[in-house]
Design an enzyme around this catalytic site. Structure first.
Site, PDB file in Angstrom:
ATOM      1  N   ASP A 315       0.835  -1.215   0.000  1.00  0.00           N
ATOM      2  CA  ASP A 315       0.000   0.000   0.000  1.00  0.00           C
ATOM      3  C   ASP A 315       0.864   1.257   0.000  1.00  0.00           C
ATOM      4  OD1 ASP A 315      -2.213   1.657   0.030  1.00  0.00           O
ATOM      5  OD2 ASP A 315      -2.640   1.394   2.154  1.00  0.00           O
ATOM      6  N   ASN A 405       1.620  10.411   5.028  1.00  0.00           N
ATOM      7  CA  ASN A 405       0.375  10.133   4.311  1.00  0.00           C
ATOM      8  C   ASN A 405      -0.066  11.383   3.539  1.00  0.00           C
ATOM      9  OD1 ASN A 405      -2.444   9.174   3.759  1.00  0.00           O
ATOM     10  ND2 ASN A 405      -1.676   7.419   4.893  1.00  0.00           N
TER      11      ASN A 405
HETATM   12 CA    CA Z   1      -4.326   2.755  -0.153  1.00  0.00          CA
END
Ligand code: CA
Length: 707
Positions: A315, A405
């Site tokens: 991810d 993020n």
């Molecule tokens: Ca993702």
């Protein structure tokens, strides 16, 4: 207006140096906007304003604030144009205010259906609006792109950009480029096929579309991406689940326009499923997953790409904020872009052709790769990280939530430093073993890993270790040297985005409830204002009538608080207050006091399930419930603490929600289509087990998170 502000910056500096005691009197005609989500096209999030500076920032107080309607994640950066401040909020609502007084001018609610929340991996958030020539553009969680009159809030047009029978969402801000509005989408955890679209600003008609992953039937899409897939990208994919899932590769955040080179860049997300072994038979780089792609903005035609994580399987998205800058290298000024994606390395990339210039770690402890080979542009991987090849579990740093993020970073041309809201959230990966983890479902994550490794064992020492291992850090990274110049450690992850100014300042809100300012050159803390709630958004700054303001949103929210469970640490004790806050020097406004915490009796129901049923419930919980209700069913402030849920003792009431969807208007749709009555009851047995276990073993954690 921004250019005016830029030109006046030296004058402002002089003005505030001579009149710091009364900034409002310094120059009554000076205004400066923040008219693009990232300040300007370069998205450096650097303001030339310096009235608020390293000598007076401690005098910042609240000028005005507005409570927002939904206690969900608030991720937008306020945009200010011509004295009006615009935000988007949870559930894709838009609000406009007088930026000086805080008077609400208008609001717009697109009326997203509550049950759509189950298709949002990371809460029903929205990261901002785009304003252009009197029009406001934003995306909705159900995939619409909407144009409003920025003065009145009246709708001009809307267009559905996604197939709403699939779990597509929009959380990112659109960008306006050359009379087009550019928008991506999300959904790669569930299973969709990513793309970027360009619509005409006038009427919302589609101008071009670029798919980021191949057509599953091997056919042309009649899209801008057809040529490069036929020529080069299709052959980087092998047989696997991507043909069923869509492959992922969603462009859910960063899209930027290069005014110097007339190129459009966007960051591409992770694959679906995450597991490269299942997705593509463990073969191929899988373009354009985890890549930065450059296209011609007029046609969407491919120009170049750089893939940061080939054959992505953790991810590791490349969707994070892209900053454009110039950097002297060997005596020559190069047009570069700066990128700090989830995978933990800071990339300097040549904007001309995508050449990798450097890739150095911006956090410590990275264990999936030891560095990059600049000759090939590829990572030097740790073979143990490819869990689907070794068939052994691997605890990765960074984990799926990344060393960085979506929280925007900022760049100060004067210090030459990039300020990254970094974090450490380790995550275990293993191949799916149980039948429920192997099966693709309409609801819930379909990422091709085993969920058991993501669930903490019943060991209070492990709980405490998980809290200690999950941290945040403001990192001041020097792209010239590839080194971290300074850093500030935080006790918890998921802190807010950053902004930097010509006042030698960096601003950042924290997940632990403070709005902070540091000197941009040295990282000295100069301000720490308690804000009652966590902060995840990034601030912006503007000047009206000669007075500088700083604006941001408070709230807990987004992916980490949803999934964190105990790893949320001290952030769990903060309430989630959705609020727009605007600061100025000498601001005197005050928040109302927090309500008294009500008494909670932690009274778990009697356990009626067998150990086998509880174990089965744990597996089902991990696969179906964990990503929204947290590890061990620990709440987070915007989904409830299930361990003390009023319906927990009652099989029928529990089933009416979990099977029947009685709370679907809040996003809790019924799982009756994929869970049997016995399975739903086993999940209840597991949550009862968590409630009893917590009371017996960790009484200090029986205080539920305030909501
Ligand atoms: Ca993702």
């Amino acid at each position: 207006m921004r250019r005016l502000g830029f030109l006046l910056a030296p004058l402002l500096l002089v003005a505030c140096q001579s009149q710091t005691s009364d900034p409002a009197a310094s120059d009554a005609v000076v205004n400066a906007d923040w008219d693009n989500i990232g300040f300007d096209a370069k998205e450096q999030r650097h303001s030339p304003l310096s009235q608020i500076n390293d000598s007076n920032v401690s005098e910042l107080g609240i000028a005005w604030f507005k409570d927002l309607p939904d206690a969900r994640g608030q991720e937008a950066t306020p945009v200010v144009v011509d004295g009006k401040l615009y935000i988007s909020t949870a559930w894709s609502k838009v609000f406009a205010y007088d930026a000086k007084t805080g008077e609400e001018l208008w609001s717009y609610d697109p009326g997203v259906a509550g049950e759509k929340a189950v298709d949002a991996c990371c809460d029903v958030v929205n990261r901002g609006v785009a304003i252009n020539r009197g029009k406001l553009f934003f995306g909705t969680i159900d995939g619409r792109l909407i144009a409003l009159d920025a003065n009145t809030g009246a709708r001009l047009w809307e267009t559905q950009t996604t197939d709403n029978s699939k779990p597509y969402t929009i959380t990112g801000a659109p960008r306006v480029v050359k009379n087009m509005v550019i928008i991506g989408n999300g959904g790669a955890e569930f299973g969709v096929r990513g793309y970027v679209s360009a619509y005409n600003v006038r009427d919302g008609l589609l101008k071009w579309r670029f798919y980021t992953v191949p057509n599953p039937e091997g056919k042309p899409d009649n899209a801008a991406s057809d040529e490069i897939f036929a020529k080069a990208a299709n052959k980087t994919w092998s047989d696997g689940e991507w043909k069923e899932s869509g492959g992922g590769g969603t462009v859910w955040d960063s899209i930027v326009y290069d005014e110097d080179l007339d190129q459009l860049y966007f960051g591409v997300g992770n694959g679906n499923p995450w597991n490269h072994g299942l997705r593509s038979g463990g073969e191929g780089d899988n373009l354009f997953l985890s890549s930065i792609v450059a296209v011609d903005p007029d046609t969407g035609k491919y120009l170049w790409h750089y893939q940061e994580t080939p054959a992505e399987t953790w991810d590791y998205t490349a969707t994070q904020h892209i900053i454009q800058a110039e950097l002297p290298i060997d005596g020559k000024m190069r047009k570069v872009l700066y990128h700090a994606p989830k995978n933990g390395f800071f990339f300097v990339i040549d904007r001309l052709d995508g050449t990798l210039i450097s890739a150095e770690p911006f956090v410590e402890g990275i264990n999936w790769a030891e560095g990059y080979d600049l000759a090939t542009g590829r990572p030097i991987e740790n073979p143990a990280a490819r869990f689907y090849k070794t068939k052994e579990p691997f605890v990765a740093i960074p984990g799926a939530l990344g060393a960085h993020n979506w929280h925007p970073m900022s760049y100060n041309p004067k210090t030459g430093l990039v300020y990254i809201p970094a974090q450490q959230i380790p995550q275990g990966y293993e191949v799916p073993v149980s039948e429920i983890d192997k099966k693709r479902e309409r609801l819930g994550f379909n990422v091709g890993i085993g969920w058991a490794i993501g669930q903490l064992p019943d060991d209070k020492d492990v709980y405490k270790a998980a809290i200690a291992a999950t941290t945040g850090r403001l990192v001041a990274f020097n792209p010239k040297t590839g080194k971290v110049e300074w850093g500030v450690d935080y006790p918890a992850a998921w802190n807010g985005g950053t902004m930097t100014t010509a006042g030698n300042l960096v601003f950042q809100g924290t997940s632990t409830g403070f709005f902070k300012a540091y000197s941009a050159d040295k990282g000295t803390e100069l301000l720490s204002l308690p804000m009652q709630s966590g902060i995840v958004s990034a601030p912006s700054t503007y000047m009206i009538d000669g007075e500088q303001y700083v604006a941001f949103l408070t709230s807990k929210g987004g992916a980490f608080p949803l999934v964190a469970g105990v790893a949320g640490g001290v952030t769990r004790q903060l309430p989630n207050i959705p609020r727009l806050v605007v600061l100025k020097l000498g601001g005197k406004a005050a928040f109302p006091p927090l309500p008294e915490k009500g008494e909670v009796t932690w009274d778990p129901p009697v356990q009626t399930g067998t150990p086998e049923q509880i174990a089965a419930g744990k597996g089902l919980y991990g696969r179906n419930c964990l990503v929204c209700h947290g590890d061990s069913a620990i709440g987070n402030g915007f989904t409830p603490d299930l361990r003390i849920s009023g319906v927990l003792p009652d099989t029928q009431a529990w089933a009416s929600i979990v099977t029947g969807g009685a709370l679907k208007q809040h996003g809790m749709v019924g799982f009756g289509s994929q869970l049997s009555d016995a399975q739903v009851e086993n999940i209840r047995h597991y949550v009862v087990n968590r409630s009893i276990w917590t009371k017996e073993n960790l009484p200090e954690m029986t205080a539920p998170t305030p909501r």
